[in-house]
Design a protein around this motif. Structure first.
Motif, PDB file in Angstrom:
ATOM      1  N   GLY A 150      22.616  -7.625 -30.907  1.00  0.00           N
ATOM      2  CA  GLY A 150      23.492  -8.734 -30.586  1.00  0.00           C
ATOM      3  C   GLY A 150      23.043  -9.692 -29.512  1.00  0.00           C
ATOM      4  N   THR A 151      21.829  -9.541 -28.998  1.00  0.00           N
ATOM      5  CA  THR A 151      21.330 -10.450 -27.971  1.00  0.00           C
ATOM      6  C   THR A 151      20.169 -11.257 -28.531  1.00  0.00           C
ATOM      7  OG1 THR A 151      21.942  -8.935 -26.185  1.00  0.00           O
ATOM      8  CG2 THR A 151      20.336 -10.637 -25.652  1.00  0.00           C
ATOM      9  N   PRO A 152      20.342 -12.552 -28.818  1.00  0.00           N
ATOM     10  CA  PRO A 152      19.208 -13.366 -29.271  1.00  0.00           C
ATOM     11  C   PRO A 152      18.071 -13.304 -28.251  1.00  0.00           C
ATOM     12  CG  PRO A 152      21.277 -14.576 -29.477  1.00  0.00           C
ATOM     13  CD  PRO A 152      21.579 -13.347 -28.683  1.00  0.00           C
ATOM     14  N   ALA A 153      16.873 -13.108 -28.725  1.00  0.00           N
ATOM     15  CA  ALA A 153      15.730 -12.957 -27.813  1.00  0.00           C
ATOM     16  C   ALA A 153      14.467 -13.450 -28.486  1.00  0.00           C
ATOM     17  CB  ALA A 153      15.581 -11.502 -27.382  1.00  0.00           C
ATOM     18  N   ARG A 154      13.589 -14.018 -27.686  1.00  0.00           N
ATOM     19  CA  ARG A 154      12.270 -14.469 -28.145  1.00  0.00           C
ATOM     20  C   ARG A 154      11.228 -14.041 -27.132  1.00  0.00           C
ATOM     21  NH1 ARG A 154      11.829 -20.511 -28.355  1.00  0.00           N
ATOM     22  NH2 ARG A 154       9.847 -19.996 -29.320  1.00  0.00           N
ATOM     23  N   VAL A 155      10.018 -13.846 -27.606  1.00  0.00           N
ATOM     24  CA  VAL A 155       8.891 -13.573 -26.719  1.00  0.00           C
ATOM     25  C   VAL A 155       8.074 -14.850 -26.576  1.00  0.00           C
ATOM     26  CG1 VAL A 155       6.756 -12.263 -26.396  1.00  0.00           C
ATOM     27  CG2 VAL A 155       8.784 -11.133 -27.328  1.00  0.00           C
ATOM     28  N   LEU A 156       7.835 -15.248 -25.347  1.00  0.00           N
ATOM     29  CA  LEU A 156       6.976 -16.403 -25.060  1.00  0.00           C
ATOM     30  C   LEU A 156       5.789 -15.920 -24.238  1.00  0.00           C
ATOM     31  CD1 LEU A 156       9.493 -19.257 -24.106  1.00  0.00           C
ATOM     32  CD2 LEU A 156       8.400 -18.815 -26.310  1.00  0.00           C
ATOM     33  N   ALA A 157       4.660 -15.749 -24.887  1.00  0.00           N
ATOM     34  CA  ALA A 157       3.448 -15.318 -24.182  1.00  0.00           C
ATOM     35  C   ALA A 157       2.739 -16.555 -23.629  1.00  0.00           C
ATOM     36  CB  ALA A 157       2.539 -14.541 -25.119  1.00  0.00           C
ATOM     37  N   VAL A 158       3.339 -17.146 -22.599  1.00  0.00           N
ATOM     38  CA  VAL A 158       2.849 -18.425 -22.072  1.00  0.00           C
ATOM     39  C   VAL A 158       2.053 -18.270 -20.784  1.00  0.00           C
ATOM     40  CG1 VAL A 158       4.695 -19.770 -23.141  1.00  0.00           C
ATOM     41  CG2 VAL A 158       5.038 -18.812 -20.858  1.00  0.00           C
ATOM     42  N   LEU A 159       1.874 -17.057 -20.307  1.00  0.00           N
ATOM     43  CA  LEU A 159       1.084 -16.842 -19.095  1.00  0.00           C
ATOM     44  C   LEU A 159      -0.321 -16.383 -19.471  1.00  0.00           C
ATOM     45  CD1 LEU A 159       3.612 -14.986 -16.753  1.00  0.00           C
ATOM     46  CD2 LEU A 159       2.804 -17.348 -16.537  1.00  0.00           C
ATOM     47  N   ARG A 160      -1.302 -16.900 -18.773  1.00  0.00           N
ATOM     48  CA  ARG A 160      -2.687 -16.482 -18.955  1.00  0.00           C
ATOM     49  C   ARG A 160      -3.366 -16.373 -17.587  1.00  0.00           C
ATOM     50  NH1 ARG A 160      -0.891 -15.737 -23.228  1.00  0.00           N
ATOM     51  NH2 ARG A 160      -1.609 -16.419 -25.280  1.00  0.00           N
ATOM     52  N   GLN A 161      -4.370 -15.533 -17.516  1.00  0.00           N
ATOM     53  CA  GLN A 161      -5.190 -15.484 -16.312  1.00  0.00           C
ATOM     54  C   GLN A 161      -6.126 -16.681 -16.304  1.00  0.00           C
ATOM     55  OE1 GLN A 161      -7.239 -11.813 -15.681  1.00  0.00           O
ATOM     56  NE2 GLN A 161      -5.370 -10.708 -15.115  1.00  0.00           N
ATOM     57  N   ARG A 162      -6.141 -17.421 -15.194  1.00  0.00           N
ATOM     58  CA  ARG A 162      -7.031 -18.584 -15.148  1.00  0.00           C
ATOM     59  C   ARG A 162      -8.346 -18.280 -14.463  1.00  0.00           C
ATOM     60  NH1 ARG A 162      -3.335 -22.646 -11.479  1.00  0.00           N
ATOM     61  NH2 ARG A 162      -3.111 -21.348  -9.615  1.00  0.00           N
ATOM     62  N   HIS A 163      -8.480 -17.104 -13.870  1.00  0.00           N
ATOM     63  CA  HIS A 163      -9.789 -16.675 -13.380  1.00  0.00           C
ATOM     64  C   HIS A 163      -9.808 -15.157 -13.367  1.00  0.00           C
ATOM     65  CE1 HIS A 163      -8.148 -15.489  -9.461  1.00  0.00           C
ATOM     66  NE2 HIS A 163      -7.546 -16.656  -9.402  1.00  0.00           N
ATOM     67  N   ALA A 164     -11.003 -14.594 -13.376  1.00  0.00           N
ATOM     68  CA  ALA A 164     -11.145 -13.145 -13.411  1.00  0.00           C
ATOM     69  C   ALA A 164     -10.653 -12.528 -12.111  1.00  0.00           C
ATOM     70  CB  ALA A 164     -12.604 -12.772 -13.653  1.00  0.00           C
ATOM     71  N   VAL A 165     -10.103 -11.336 -12.225  1.00  0.00           N
ATOM     72  CA  VAL A 165      -9.664 -10.589 -11.048  1.00  0.00           C
ATOM     73  C   VAL A 165     -10.328  -9.217 -11.070  1.00  0.00           C
ATOM     74  CG1 VAL A 165      -7.457 -11.780 -10.912  1.00  0.00           C
ATOM     75  CG2 VAL A 165      -7.626  -9.675 -12.240  1.00  0.00           C
ATOM     76  N   ALA A 166     -10.381  -8.592  -9.900  1.00  0.00           N
ATOM     77  CA  ALA A 166     -10.967  -7.260  -9.805  1.00  0.00           C
ATOM     78  C   ALA A 166     -10.039  -6.232 -10.428  1.00  0.00           C
ATOM     79  CB  ALA A 166     -11.234  -6.917  -8.343  1.00  0.00           C
ATOM     80  N   ASP A 167     -10.601  -5.105 -10.795  1.00  0.00           N
ATOM     81  CA  ASP A 167      -9.792  -4.004 -11.312  1.00  0.00           C
ATOM     82  C   ASP A 167      -8.789  -3.581 -10.244  1.00  0.00           C
ATOM     83  OD1 ASP A 167      -8.744  -1.702 -12.383  1.00  0.00           O
ATOM     84  OD2 ASP A 167     -10.669  -0.841 -12.953  1.00  0.00           O
ATOM     85  N   GLN A 168      -7.510  -3.497 -10.631  1.00  0.00           N
ATOM     86  CA  GLN A 168      -6.453  -3.198  -9.679  1.00  0.00           C
ATOM     87  C   GLN A 168      -6.416  -1.730  -9.253  1.00  0.00           C
ATOM     88  OE1 GLN A 168      -5.256  -6.174  -8.444  1.00  0.00           O
ATOM     89  NE2 GLN A 168      -3.163  -5.968  -9.144  1.00  0.00           N
ATOM     90  N   SER A 169      -6.956  -0.847 -10.078  1.00  0.00           N
ATOM     91  CA  SER A 169      -6.894   0.575  -9.748  1.00  0.00           C
ATOM     92  C   SER A 169      -7.647   0.835  -8.450  1.00  0.00           C
ATOM     93  CB  SER A 169      -7.486   1.416 -10.882  1.00  0.00           C
ATOM     94  OG  SER A 169      -8.838   1.084 -11.100  1.00  0.00           O
ATOM     95  N   GLY A 170      -7.034   1.606  -7.597  1.00  0.00           N
ATOM     96  CA  GLY A 170      -7.655   1.924  -6.318  1.00  0.00           C
ATOM     97  C   GLY A 170      -7.348   0.938  -5.215  1.00  0.00           C
ATOM     98  N   LEU A 171      -6.681  -0.187  -5.536  1.00  0.00           N
ATOM     99  CA  LEU A 171      -6.338  -1.178  -4.527  1.00  0.00           C
ATOM    100  C   LEU A 171      -4.957  -0.889  -3.955  1.00  0.00           C
ATOM    101  CD1 LEU A 171      -7.520  -4.526  -6.185  1.00  0.00           C
ATOM    102  CD2 LEU A 171      -8.796  -3.022  -4.642  1.00  0.00           C
ATOM    103  N   GLY A 172      -4.781  -1.150  -2.668  1.00  0.00           N
ATOM    104  CA  GLY A 172      -3.483  -1.015  -2.040  1.00  0.00           C
ATOM    105  C   GLY A 172      -2.597  -2.206  -2.341  1.00  0.00           C
ATOM    106  N   ALA A 173      -1.372  -2.160  -1.824  1.00  0.00           N
ATOM    107  CA  ALA A 173      -0.402  -3.215  -2.121  1.00  0.00           C
ATOM    108  C   ALA A 173      -0.898  -4.576  -1.648  1.00  0.00           C
ATOM    109  CB  ALA A 173       0.941  -2.877  -1.474  1.00  0.00           C
ATOM    110  N   ARG A 174      -1.368  -4.669  -0.415  1.00  0.00           N
ATOM    111  CA  ARG A 174      -1.845  -5.957   0.113  1.00  0.00           C
ATOM    112  C   ARG A 174      -3.080  -6.426  -0.633  1.00  0.00           C
ATOM    113  NH1 ARG A 174      -1.406  -8.983   4.844  1.00  0.00           N
ATOM    114  NH2 ARG A 174      -2.550 -10.920   4.485  1.00  0.00           N
ATOM    115  N   GLN A 175      -3.973  -5.501  -0.962  1.00  0.00           N
ATOM    116  CA  GLN A 175      -5.183  -5.865  -1.699  1.00  0.00           C
ATOM    117  C   GLN A 175      -4.853  -6.371  -3.092  1.00  0.00           C
ATOM    118  OE1 GLN A 175      -6.956  -1.949  -1.166  1.00  0.00           O
ATOM    119  NE2 GLN A 175      -8.618  -2.835   0.049  1.00  0.00           N
TER     120      GLN A 175
END
Length: 293
Positions: A150-175
């Protein structure tokens, strides 16, 4: 030959439960209960990154839930998208109810604007390695569950990475925050799709530090300041866009339906509204401590 047919059969009926390994079931009743048996809760990481919207999670990232998410994400057990999508849909409803946006079965009959589910994108290299975008696939399943209830819903995949990032595993919150700062952007044309009155819900499979959701919220919030046609930026994006996203787009053809019209010079208002809330399948157990206060 028997081995080949067994592999094909596993695509239709997985060899074992994604949560506990029980034979011949996608997700056994016990693991389904662990994933979606409890009411979704509001979660908050500590420390909380600036700009993080209110987040609801269906389950703690532990035991059977952790195993199911990893099986879907890393081992390609795509049949798990269904139960994971059900869990995410519950978290979306909880977030909408708290925000007063009318989610779930109780949404008023006059509420015609669909909920817009915006998945946090995976890195292109991760999508290539896995062969799919886990958050996007789960979001599509969640949208189907919401519509059926009963809840109308759509998926909008409108976000993309605009540059490469490092692997997040092993990084702390601030990192992690530093690693992701400025990494996401709304694709050309996405501003128009996000600019109506519909609730915008960021969705992901997992929240640990909240850095990804905070960065996604920033990208959506700031998208209205960028002209819909990005000029050279749009050309750069089109040139750099990985072919894997063109392939993945076939998973969600519904996303290309004409979106809501805005009322400003780019087809709508100049500024995209704030994200209504965020929802995830699971969050780190520590993030549930907010509910003890």
């Amino acid at each position: 030959m028997r081995g080949w047919w067994r592999d094909v059969g596993d695509l239709v009926l997985p060899a074992e439960c994604g949560g506990c390994g029980r034979a011949r079931t996608v997700l056994c009743p016990r693991c389904r209960t662990a994933l979606g048996g409890a009411a979704p809760c509001r979660v908050r990481p500590d420390p909380e990154p600036p700009g993080l919207p209110v987040v609801h999670a269906a389950a703690r990232y532990a035991d059977e839930t952790r195993a199911a998410l990893l099986a879907h994400k890393e081992r390609g057990v795509l049949a798990l998208a269904g139960p994971l999508g059900e869990a995410l849909a519950g978290a979306v409803r909880a977030g909408l109810r708290e925000a007063g946006a009318g989610g779930g079965e109780g949404r008023s009959a006059g509420a015609r604007e669909p909920v817009l589910l915006v998945p946090v994108p995976s890195a292109r290299r991760a999508v290539r390695a896995r062969g799919h975008d886990p958050a996007r696939r789960i979001a599509l399943a969640a949208a189907g569950v919401l519509r059926r209830t009963g809840t109308p819903a759509r998926v909008l995949a409108v976000l993309r990475q605009r540059h490469a990032v490092a692997d997040q595993s092993g990084l702390g919150a601030r990192q992690r925050r530093d690693n992701l700062a400025g990494a996401l952007a709304v694709v050309p044309g996405g501003v128009r799709l996000l600019g109506g009155r519909e609730p915008v819900v960021l969705v992901d499979d997992l929240m640990t530090t909240g850095a990804s959701l905070a960065e996604a919220a920033r990208a959506v919030r700031e998208a209205g300041a960028v002209p819909d046609e990005w000029g050279a930026g749009a050309r750069t994006y089109r040139t750099a866009k990985s072919a894997v996203y063109s392939s993945a787009a076939r998973e969600g053809r519904e996303e290309r339906k004409s979106g809501p019209r805005m009322a400003g010079p780019h087809g709508g208002g100049d500024v995209v509204r704030e994200v209504t809330c965020a929802a995830v399948v699971a969050a780190s157990p520590d993030a549930f401590e907010i509910n003890r206060n």
